[in-house]
Design an enzyme around this catalytic site. Structure first.
Site, PDB file in Angstrom:
ATOM      1  N   TYR A 175     -17.254  18.073 -14.084  1.00 16.75           N
ATOM      2  CA  TYR A 175     -17.685  16.677 -14.219  1.00 16.75           C
ATOM      3  C   TYR A 175     -18.660  16.325 -13.091  1.00 16.75           C
ATOM      4  O   TYR A 175     -18.393  16.634 -11.923  1.00 16.75           O
ATOM      5  CB  TYR A 175     -16.453  15.762 -14.214  1.00 16.75           C
ATOM      6  CG  TYR A 175     -16.792  14.310 -14.043  1.00 16.75           C
ATOM      7  CD1 TYR A 175     -17.615  13.653 -14.959  1.00 16.75           C
ATOM      8  CD2 TYR A 175     -16.314  13.586 -12.952  1.00 16.75           C
ATOM      9  CE1 TYR A 175     -17.953  12.327 -14.790  1.00 16.75           C
ATOM     10  CE2 TYR A 175     -16.646  12.255 -12.778  1.00 16.75           C
ATOM     11  CZ  TYR A 175     -17.470  11.630 -13.699  1.00 16.75           C
ATOM     12  OH  TYR A 175     -17.803  10.322 -13.520  1.00 16.75           O
ATOM     13  N   LYS A 224      -8.819   7.931 -18.834  1.00 20.33           N
ATOM     14  CA  LYS A 224      -9.139   8.540 -20.120  1.00 20.33           C
ATOM     15  C   LYS A 224      -7.918   8.523 -21.049  1.00 20.33           C
ATOM     16  O   LYS A 224      -7.462   7.459 -21.429  1.00 20.33           O
ATOM     17  CB  LYS A 224      -9.704   9.938 -19.873  1.00 20.33           C
ATOM     18  CG  LYS A 224     -10.776   9.988 -18.761  1.00 20.33           C
ATOM     19  CD  LYS A 224     -12.019   9.242 -19.148  1.00 20.33           C
ATOM     20  CE  LYS A 224     -13.074   9.016 -18.086  1.00 20.33           C
ATOM     21  NZ  LYS A 224     -13.010   9.558 -16.779  1.00 20.33           N
ATOM     22  N   ASP A 254      -7.983  20.079 -13.101  1.00 20.02           N
ATOM     23  CA  ASP A 254      -8.309  18.763 -13.647  1.00 20.02           C
ATOM     24  C   ASP A 254      -7.953  18.805 -15.133  1.00 20.02           C
ATOM     25  O   ASP A 254      -8.620  19.473 -15.923  1.00 20.02           O
ATOM     26  CB  ASP A 254      -9.810  18.481 -13.432  1.00 20.02           C
ATOM     27  CG  ASP A 254     -10.215  17.087 -13.896  1.00 20.02           C
ATOM     28  OD1 ASP A 254      -9.541  16.538 -14.792  1.00 20.02           O
ATOM     29  OD2 ASP A 254     -11.217  16.558 -13.383  1.00 20.02           O
ATOM     30  N   ARG A 263       0.848  -1.197   0.000  1.00 24.71           N
ATOM     31  CA  ARG A 263       0.000   0.000   0.000  1.00 24.71           C
ATOM     32  C   ARG A 263       0.885   1.249   0.000  1.00 24.71           C
ATOM     33  O   ARG A 263       0.584   2.256  -0.630  1.00 24.71           O
ATOM     34  CB  ARG A 263      -0.948   0.011   1.221  1.00 24.71           C
ATOM     35  CG  ARG A 263      -1.692   1.324   1.339  1.00 24.71           C
ATOM     36  CD  ARG A 263      -2.855   1.341   2.335  1.00 24.71           C
ATOM     37  NE  ARG A 263      -2.746   0.455   3.454  1.00 24.71           N
ATOM     38  CZ  ARG A 263      -1.954   0.668   4.527  1.00 24.71           C
ATOM     39  NH1 ARG A 263      -1.226   1.755   4.614  1.00 24.71           N
ATOM     40  NH2 ARG A 263      -1.906  -0.220   5.498  1.00 24.71           N
TER      41      ARG A 263
END
Ligand SMILES: Cc1ncc(COP(=O)(O)O)c(C=O)c1O
Length: 380
Positions: free
Chosen positions: A98, A195, A170, A46
């Site tokens: 978004y 994306k 973003d 992690r």
């Protein structure tokens, strides 16, 4: 290194044990120590993973940042950025952002005492009127989703920094190939790597790139303490996708430009949103801060009917009706009923997001096939 070399080489090294040119997928949860604390820099997966580290180093290079932190999705990356704030702080965000980002701020962080307000950033000088003593972070999306407005990042950063605020951009829609917000003054850059970075519609992933060591260390602390890390296989897929980022985005932009002009001249189309048009309200800003106009195009039909719009979504053969964007394949969607359904209708309409708006994510297929597909669907 120049950008097209960085996508392939930054952060990656042949594996020292075998010479493998591709970064191995270190599918492990832990690392053997010779004795307590006597290890090779990796204790628990992690906290550190070599595949993830290679990707983080690569992303930091692509965005010209100090360091990057990767997450299990774009929204997990956003969650980590908002956790830099405290109870009582406020986020001022672009108004047509978004839907999932809006939902996270309004439905999750508001419960924890972090409030948010949504403002048009088309005229940056108006930003000062929307700031309060509680504002700590300005959240910018540019180009915006799905209205394709352009926010002047330099101007917003100048105003925000005068007030001592952080700015996070973003950069999902542009990708680092077209735009580097840290070079324009931003403190943090976020990507839904799902994306353009991944580019093949086969992985969900997110990343934040920090300009300074201090912000990077805070994000790495949150990454480990909150634990929303991506798996090594997903990091490998993003690393592999990035190797062709420049080729894919370049071709997708060329295709989008042809399609935007085709739609603009189509008798059934009433408006086309595309920052590459010289009459787009922010065209000059886009030209200055981006190295291309992107591969997203939104449009409305003259009839204005939702039913007609949805019929088009069902009629295309190559454009697939699906959420998401930035993959090699072209997608078509209706933001009001799909990606932006979580935004109240009156807020959507106030920002020009009509019920019938159609959004295209233009891929890298042959543009003649794409044009024919759209024309057949429109005429049908
Ligand atoms: C601009 C933008 N930011 C963030 C996200 C969230 O990313 P993810 O779906 O990887 O959580 C999306 C997803 O569509 C997006 O379009």
């Amino acid at each position: 290194m120049k950008f097209n070399t960085k996508v392939i080489h930054s952060g990656v090294h042949p594996d020292p044990s075998t010479g493998a040119i591709m970064t191995p997928i270190f599918q492990t949860s832990t690392y053997v120590q010779e004795g307590p604390g006597n290890h090779k820099g990796y204790e628990y997966a992690r906290t550190q993973n070599p595949t993830r580290q290679a990707l983080e180093d690569n992303l930091a290079a692509l965005e010209n940042g100090y360091g990057a932190a990767c997450f299990g999705s774009g929204l997990a990356a956003m969650d980590a950025v908002i956790k830099l704030l405290q109870n009582g702080d406020e986020v001022v965000a672009t108004n047509d952002l978004y839907g999932g980002s809006y939902r996270q701020l309004v439905r999750i962080f508001s419960k924890m005492g972090i409030s948010s307000r949504y403002v048009s950033m088309e005229n940056p000088s108006e930003l000062v009127n929307h700031l309060s003593p509680q504002t700590k972070l300005v959240w910018v999306e540019t180009p915006t989703n799905p209205m394709l407005n352009i926010v002047d990042v330099q101007a917003i950063c100048r105003i925000a920094h005068e007030k001592g605020l952080l700015v996070c951009v973003d950069n999902t829609f542009a990708s680092p190939y077209l735009q580097n917000p840290l070079d324009l003054g931003a403190d943090l850059v976020l990507h839904s790597a799902t994306k353009y970075l991944g580019g093949h519609s086969d992985v969900v992933h997110g990343a934040v790139i920090a300009k300074t060591q201090d912000l990077y260390e805070q994000l790495k602390f949150i990454q480990n303490a909150s634990g929303a890390v991506p798996g090594p296989m997903d990091c490998f897929l993003i690393l592999r996708g990035i190797k062709t980022l420049h080729l894919r985005v370049q071709r997708a932009c060329e295709n989008a430009e042809r399609i935007a002009h085709f739609l603009k001249n189509h008798p059934l189309v009433s408006r086309v949103l595309y920052p590459g048009f010289t009459d787009h309200p922010n065209h000059t800003v886009a030209k200055r801060q981006m190295r291309g106009f992107g591969a997203m195009v939104s449009f409305d039909l003259k009839s204005g009917g939702v039913e007609e719009a949805l019929k088009i979504l069902k009629s295309t053969r190559i454009f697939a009706c699906a959420e998401s964007l930035g993959g090699v394949e072209s997608l078509i969607g209706n933001p009001a009923s799909m990606t932006h359904a979580s935004i109240p209708r009156e807020d959507r309409l106030a920002n020009g997001l009509t019920d019938s708006l159609i959004r295209l994510s233009v891929g890298v297929e042959d543009v003649e096939d794409l044009l024919q597909d759209l024309n057949s669907a429109l005429m049908a």
